[in-house]
Design a protein around this motif. Structure first.
Motif, mmCIF file in Angstrom:
data_model
loop_
_atom_site.group_PDB
_atom_site.id
_atom_site.type_symbol
_atom_site.label_atom_id
_atom_site.label_comp_id
_atom_site.label_asym_id
_atom_site.label_seq_id
_atom_site.Cartn_x
_atom_site.Cartn_y
_atom_site.Cartn_z
ATOM 1 N N ALA A 87 34.672 49.339 39.318
ATOM 2 C CA ALA A 87 35.078 48.472 38.066
ATOM 3 C C ALA A 87 36.360 47.947 38.317
ATOM 4 N N TYR A 108 38.929 45.423 40.620
ATOM 5 C CA TYR A 108 38.860 44.107 40.071
ATOM 6 C C TYR A 108 40.164 44.373 41.049
ATOM 7 N N LYS A 127 41.824 40.292 42.480
ATOM 8 C CA LYS A 127 42.771 39.961 41.522
ATOM 9 C C LYS A 127 43.287 38.276 40.951
ATOM 10 N N PHE A 159 37.133 35.623 38.477
ATOM 11 C CA PHE A 159 37.076 36.781 37.708
ATOM 12 C C PHE A 159 38.310 37.304 36.737
ATOM 13 N N LYS A 195 39.368 39.758 34.535
ATOM 14 C CA LYS A 195 39.847 41.714 34.004
ATOM 15 C C LYS A 195 40.176 41.958 32.166
ATOM 16 N N SER A 221 34.885 46.752 32.318
ATOM 17 C CA SER A 221 34.333 45.511 32.373
ATOM 18 C C SER A 221 34.983 44.700 33.121
ATOM 19 N N PHE A 222 34.042 43.546 33.517
ATOM 20 C CA PHE A 222 34.831 42.846 34.005
ATOM 21 C C PHE A 222 34.128 41.016 33.987
ATOM 22 N N THR A 223 34.640 39.972 33.240
ATOM 23 C CA THR A 223 34.268 38.829 33.579
ATOM 24 C C THR A 223 33.937 37.981 34.360
ATOM 25 N N THR A 266 31.317 38.647 30.147
ATOM 26 C CA THR A 266 31.977 39.743 29.955
ATOM 27 C C THR A 266 30.761 41.044 30.484
#
Length: 691
Positions: free
Chosen positions: A522, A526, A530, A535, A537, A544-546, A555
């Protein structure tokens, strides 16, 4: 879809509502950008003019059968039209060449009988009421007349009716391309009977759907020169393996487990089966039966379907032995052993299930026990045997269950394909795609990630095709048009699948490093994405990532991504089952080639799925596509309930509104010259006289 500016005092309009989606009313004042509206339910509201849409007061009370006939092609107009038709049990509506099918949640047998098939046979598209048969007929005629392969893409969210729609399509194609009066094991019979077999082993009850396909399916039906069905192949995608061991209330595991528990008493005795509630893999949920479904009858129907698709008695017996073995396997529990980090079989009950599993799989009980709780490591200096702790042993047990089930499912698909047979001389085919719709749950894992990746791919195909059709229409009509912009989701696809830096590539990389954890994976995401606008965070999570998909944000929980992406079989499990004295079981686990077992080559489910998708998209691109968008009208799965907000969301997700938007950007209202003259001829009688 920008609102037209011709809204004046007295206009009948649609205005947004947080509960009902859209409500109609009349404009009584306009103050700059502000529009004051008296709604038909008595409420007075003020809205910005850009959020107010004109209502077609001349629309027929029962709606129109093709949305392009609407005077105003906008969201409230489309929704209202579908609602009026649904009230009259008119569940099918066209949007140009796209068929929208709203699930009636009730049987409408008159819609699908032989008489109805006869009516649609050879009828021009659009001549009769919208129907799934009309789409099948159009694809068949196009194939015959142009000698080009066609495909029908059925999409929609879980519970929208994709599986039933696919069955109707296949029935109609079998009717057109079958041999009349021939019963039994003809190619078309086998194609149709492959459905119930695959449903038994690949479908399950979920929160949203009592018969949810937990795999994707593309059926290629081949035709000979005279338009007869001459062969077929079923391709399947991404069976949800985790369901075998883990279900949440009120879902069910795969249907086959319950059917076997409802088999005749002598069968159940042979497999030492009790009720579903006595098995751990089934009793994690309190749901054992389905309304209106008799599992005992379904079991016999499945056996009959297996006969027709060419699965022998011996093979059927072996298949259900493996299914029973998986149930018993799930009841084996472990306790702490005497040594640190070791485990033993918990008690006599677990020992009984262990022995029964070994008996059903025709392997040695002691070898099964060792395969579950011991791991052998070979180093250059020595061979080390280590024991797993109880948690590790449970993980080993579940891994064996999932591997056995997915191998069994693959065997069934291969068997069906070999039994039906492919026609090497066939030049044309019709492909029918029934694939999981976009998914967004409270908790989304690797399965949802792959499913939504599929939908992004199909959405791009859909947009490009609809867009192309629109431009061709203008060229044909010799209309001057400027380039129409449409939302392209290539950036999301790059984020997911691009090499070397996409999510799948980073996941594979993480899986190959022994020290990787879901947290390090993860963190890597990120860091890498970024600055990617697709994407996100989540603020309070470390794993988790959305992703901002075309259908909305989802998510994902990265916690099990690494485990679920690894496609390896534990060497001890492989050795155990390869040595089975049952040729069927041993056949599911052929000995692995020497070199790969030495180098423990990493195989990734994500990458393999990406390749499968690539091949599917290539097939689809070489065919003429037809689209059916299935819509689920409500979440309680009951007839005659039409939930506006829910449906709007699906139309947006399914690209239907995007397709309409593409039409709107050009010329949304289409009338033939005849209709135009009839309506406006009175303004220029001299033109009419001269015609």
């Amino acid at each position: 879809m920008a609102a037209p500016v011709n809204i004046i005092v007295g206009s009948h309009v649609w205005v947004e509502d947080p509960v009902l989606a859209w409500v109609d009313g009349e404009v009584f004042r306009i103050n700059g950008e502000e529009v004051h509206i008296n709604r038909t339910d008595g409420k007075m509201v003020v809205a910005n003019i850009s959020k107010v849409f004109p209502k077609d007061t001349e629309a027929p009370p029962g709606g129109v059968d093709d949305m392009t006939k609407l005077s105003y092609l906008h969201e409230p107009g489309v929704l209202h039209n579908l609602a009026m038709r649904y009230e009259l049990n008119e569940i099918y509506t066209y949007t140009g060449n796209i068929l929208i099918a709203v699930n009636p949640f009730q049987r409408l047998p008159h819609l699908y009988d032989t008489h109805m098939m006869e009516q649609y046979k050879g009828a021009a598209f659009g001549e009769l009421s919208p129907h799934v048969f009309a789409v099948a007929d159009a694809s068949y005629r196009a194939m015959i007349n142009e000698g080009k392969s066609n495909s029908i893409l059925v999409s929609g969210e879980s519970g929208a009716g994709k599986t039933e729609t696919t069955k109707m399509l296949m029935r109609y194609l079998a009717y057109l391309g079958g041999r009349s009066g021939v019963e039994g094991r003809t190619v078309e019979q086998q194609v149709l009977e492959s459905n119930p077999v695959l449903e038994t082993f690949g479908n399950a009850k979920t929160v949203r759907n009592n018969n949810s396909s937990r795999f994707g399916k593309f059926v290629e039906i081949q035709f000979d020169k005279s338009g007869r069905i001459s062969g077929a192949a079923v391709r399947t995608y991404l069976l949800e393996r985790s369901r075998v061991c883990q279900i949440s209330d009120p879902e069910r595991n795969y249907h086959c487990f319950y059917l076997l528990c409802a088999a005749p008493p002598e069968e159940r005795e042979k497999y030492k089966l009790g009720s579903p509630s006595s098995f751990h893999y089934l009793n994690q949920s309190n749901c054992y039966a389905l309304d209106g479904v008799n599992d005992a009858e379904e079991y016999l129907a499945t056996r009959r379907a297996m006969d027709i698709v060419g699965i022998s008695e011996e093979e059927q017996e072996a298949i259900f032995r493996v299914v029973a073995a998986i149930l018993h396997l799930g009841n084996i529990e472990f306790a702490k052993g005497e040594e640190i980090d070791s485990s033993v079989i918990k008690d006599d009950k677990s020992r009984f299930h262990l022995n029964t599993t070994a008996e059903l799989l025709r392997c040695d009980a002691k070898s099964l026990e060792n395969a579950l709780i011991k791991r052998v490591m070979v180093t250059p200096e020595e061979i080390i045997t280590r024991t797993l702790d109880p948690v590790g042993a449970l993980g080993s047990r579940d891994a064996l269950a999932k591997t056995m089930y997915s191998r069994l499912f693959d065997w069934l698909v291969d068997k069906i394909n070999n039994s039906i047979g492919q026609d090497p001389n066939s030049k044309t085919l019709i492909g029918v795609l029934d694939i999981y719709g976009f998914e967004s749950f409270k908790l989304n894992s690797f399965e949802q990630f792959c499913i939504n990746f599929t939908n992004e791919k199909l959405q791009q195909h859909f947009n490009q095709h609809v867009f192309k059709m629109e431009q061709e229409e203008y060229t044909k009509e010799e209309i001057n048009w400027s380039y129409i912009e449409f939302v392209d989701n290539q950036d999301v696809l790059d984020l997911i699948e691009k090499k070397p830096g996409g999510i799948i590539a980073l996941l594979d990389e993480a899986c190959m490093f022994p020290k990787s954890t879901h947290e390090t994976f993860a963190q890597k995401l990120y860091q890498t994405f970024k600055n990617n606008k697709r994407f996100i965070k989540p603020k309070l999570s470390r794993t988790s990532f959305t992703l901002s998909h075309y259908a909305g944000e989802v998510t994902y929980l990265a916690d099990l991504f690494l485990d679920k992406n690894k496609d390896y079989v534990v060497a001890e499990h492989q050795d155990l089952l390869t040595a089975s004295t049952c040729s069927f079981v041993a056949g599911l686990f052929p000995p692995s080639p020497e070199e790969s077992s030495k180098s423990s080559k990493f195989s990734s489910i994500g990458s393999r799925f990406k390749l499968q998708l690539q091949s599917l998209m290539e097939t689809l691109s070489s065919t003429e596509p037809h689209y059916i968008r299935c819509v689920k009208p409500n979440n309680v799965l009951k007839p005659a309930i039409f939930e506006n907000l829910n449906i709007i969301q699906q139309l947006r997700c399914g690209g239907v509104l995007e397709a309409i938007r593409i039409s709107c950007a050009g010329y949304p209202t289409r009338r033939t010259f005849y209709e135009f003259l009839l309506r406006f001829g009175v303004l220029a009688p001299e033109v009419l006289d001269g015609k």
